[in-house]
Design an enzyme around this catalytic site. Sequence first.
Site, PDB file in Angstrom:
ATOM      1  N   GLU A 159       0.970  -1.156  -0.042  1.00  0.00           N
ATOM      2  CA  GLU A 159       0.061   0.084   0.128  1.00  0.00           C
ATOM      3  C   GLU A 159       0.758   1.216  -0.165  1.00  0.00           C
ATOM      4  OE1 GLU A 159      -3.195   0.358  -0.396  1.00  0.00           O
ATOM      5  OE2 GLU A 159      -3.492  -2.018  -0.597  1.00  0.00           O
ATOM      6  N   SER A 207     -45.246 -35.587  35.568  1.00  0.00           N
ATOM      7  CA  SER A 207     -45.032 -36.175  36.867  1.00  0.00           C
ATOM      8  C   SER A 207     -43.760 -35.552  37.435  1.00  0.00           C
ATOM      9  CB  SER A 207     -44.702 -37.582  36.456  1.00  0.00           C
ATOM     10  OG  SER A 207     -46.216 -38.267  36.055  1.00  0.00           O
TER      11      SER A 207
END
Length: 782
Positions: A95, A489
Amino acid sequence: MARPRSSSRASLARQATIVALFVVAAALGILTGVLIAYTGDLPQVSALDEYRPSTITRVYASDGRVIGEFATQRRVILKYEEIPPLVRQAILAAEDAEFEHHIGVRPMRLLVTIVRNLVYERRLFYAGASTLTQQLTRKLFLKPEKTLERKVKEVVLALQIEKRYTKPEIFTLYCNQMNLGHGAYGVEAAARVYFGKPSKELTLEEAATIAGILQLPERQSPYVNQKWATQRRNYTLRRMAEEGFITEAQAETARKKPIVLAGLPGPSNTTAPYFTEEVRQHLERQYGAQALYEFGLSVQTTLDYDLQAAAARALDRGLRDLDKRRGYRKPLKNVAADGTAPGEHRERRWNRPVRAGDIVPAVVMEVASSAARARPSSAAKPAQPLPPATARVRVGKYEGVLAKAGFRWTGRAAASDLVKVGDLIEVEVTAVDEDSGAVSVALEQTPLMEGALLAIDNRTGQIRAMVGGLDFGRSKFNRAVQAPRQVGSAFKPIVLTAAIDRGYTASSLIVDAPVSYSAGPGQPLYAPQNYDRRFEGTITLRRVLEQSRNVPTVKLMEQLTPAQVVGYARRLGFESPLLPYLSTALGASEATLMEVTSAYSAFPNQGVRMQPYSIVKVVESDGTVLEEHRPAAREGIRADTAFVMVSLLRGVVERGTAARAASLDWPLAGKTGTVDDNTDAWFVGFDPNITVGVWVGFDLKKPLGTNETGASAALPIWMSFMKAYIDRYGDRANPPAFEAPGNIVFVPVDRATGVPVDASAPGALHEAFIAGTQPGVGFPRQ
């Protein structure tokens, strides 16, 4: 004659000088005008002094492993000295090789680029010429449009940044700020997203890949376009060699290597998606969305990473086994019918590693009949002839044969009875051969039903594992905490708790015989039935619980009164509405898995219920502690009552409806739960240290299947998890024990009648009694 010529040349020079000065003055005037026009509203560069980039909020398991991340920008801040040299060199080479020497802009290169763009692109500003400082300026302060105004502002701001900050400071900002695709901002986040490792561990070619895609990460990402990403990586390697950062030989070696990715994380690619979503919702309520997604909070949780993985695996396997018992369903999708050649089809899951034990999508490439007449895909590669009755499938880059053993559960004789070319199916990978690209597979199918599992530490209330459903991607609804369901239950221990606390004993007798109750004017009589539709006559309360007898439980509820039983449920942490009706004894009212599991955790903890919690500490990025949680006890029941309940619930595991769990050979207790028509299946149980609850059912109530009870649908999932838990933390040589309070008395009694007997008598059971309630002391047996 010479003098006039000399005078003429001097005059021309003066005129040229005047013109040049005029041009320069005009240019300066234009430049001044442009600067005044375009830079009057420039942002203050000094704002970077207090710059706080958005960072990732991370959620950690109890051992420090990351289980969740939240961020608008996935970013991990690095200091300059933490940026690896390879990464630094790759970025500079790709860059801005002159970064260390320019003043923020490169005037000559900028001019050349402008001329080139005007000549070749017919545009003033198209590409190139931007330094790292200009790129950073554009990212921090400006919009991405390509205009003269933006370029002027970019240049001025770049100069100001260079004047105010050092090169290392600018480069550090750049490396932490730049977008690198897929939500990754900065090189550290990019290293983890693309290669699954911190930046300091990146290889040369990996560092070059990240630097190469800085210009256009959305298009050049190797997840999006491998060819373009490779070209950009190779360009970066060439530039690194040209700049002397590496040798040409190193560059050439790196260029020959493929880009090997970690696999793009999916939206639910986490060990604990339901748990982390609960944490996320809490953080957003408490601190707001901005703090959650931008301030980089650190959240320490109670979750046990290994137990969580075991919980997810147990629920997945258990639901798949249950679903297979309901029969095979044909595939819902055929890629060939959609116009895609099976050899060209792609699945997102294939981007991640495939290992033995994984359940993954596969596409059918070829099907052989029982006579070995193969029906291949037109795109299939030449391969060895398929054995009769099998099918060839592809899982990404792997291929495998679906043999009879892999689909025996379907009851079909041949693969041709199950699938056709192009079908998209699920398979379990049982073995992987990386060298040959072959896999061994077995047929799977996605379960239709849902489930949930929750594990709570008895002594602290810490949530150690939470699975709120089969697949977070399919449904984000957390059934562990958000789904009130009839508990069946599983509510019976609450009734028995009230009875024991009110003077009943495990040997108290009650009659299991038909009974009916008035349900109010104009209503039919309420006549409870036992699950097996039989009656056993006079039985002990122990047998009532161990065999989950309905009718005696309702009778006990009537004797105690529904209001009193509901009161005990509240003391044990039930918060959902519980109607004071007799049917509540059988779990007709609804509660969440969290409520039921938390209630049961009081039994092995001497009656003390610890408030469940999932977050230990929340810390800001600067170390400020925002909140901290510690174990908090809640009113429960007496320690002696709790121990008698532990004894009763151990009987359920040793001799009752959950007897299968006795095979784990560990001190365990718990209770099955089944709702009418088998719409909901439960098992909640514990050892001295941890309580685990499992629920299974459909989101929209419908039967799970004939005989699919809590013992068959939920208990196997619970056992699978508990086995993993015992293997991980248990000491077989010194197992933990349920400690009895000092006022517990053990008396040998007949298991069937509850009558005291000699300890050596057949069927004798050492029953636990609260002192003063044991047989023979004058206390009236109920």
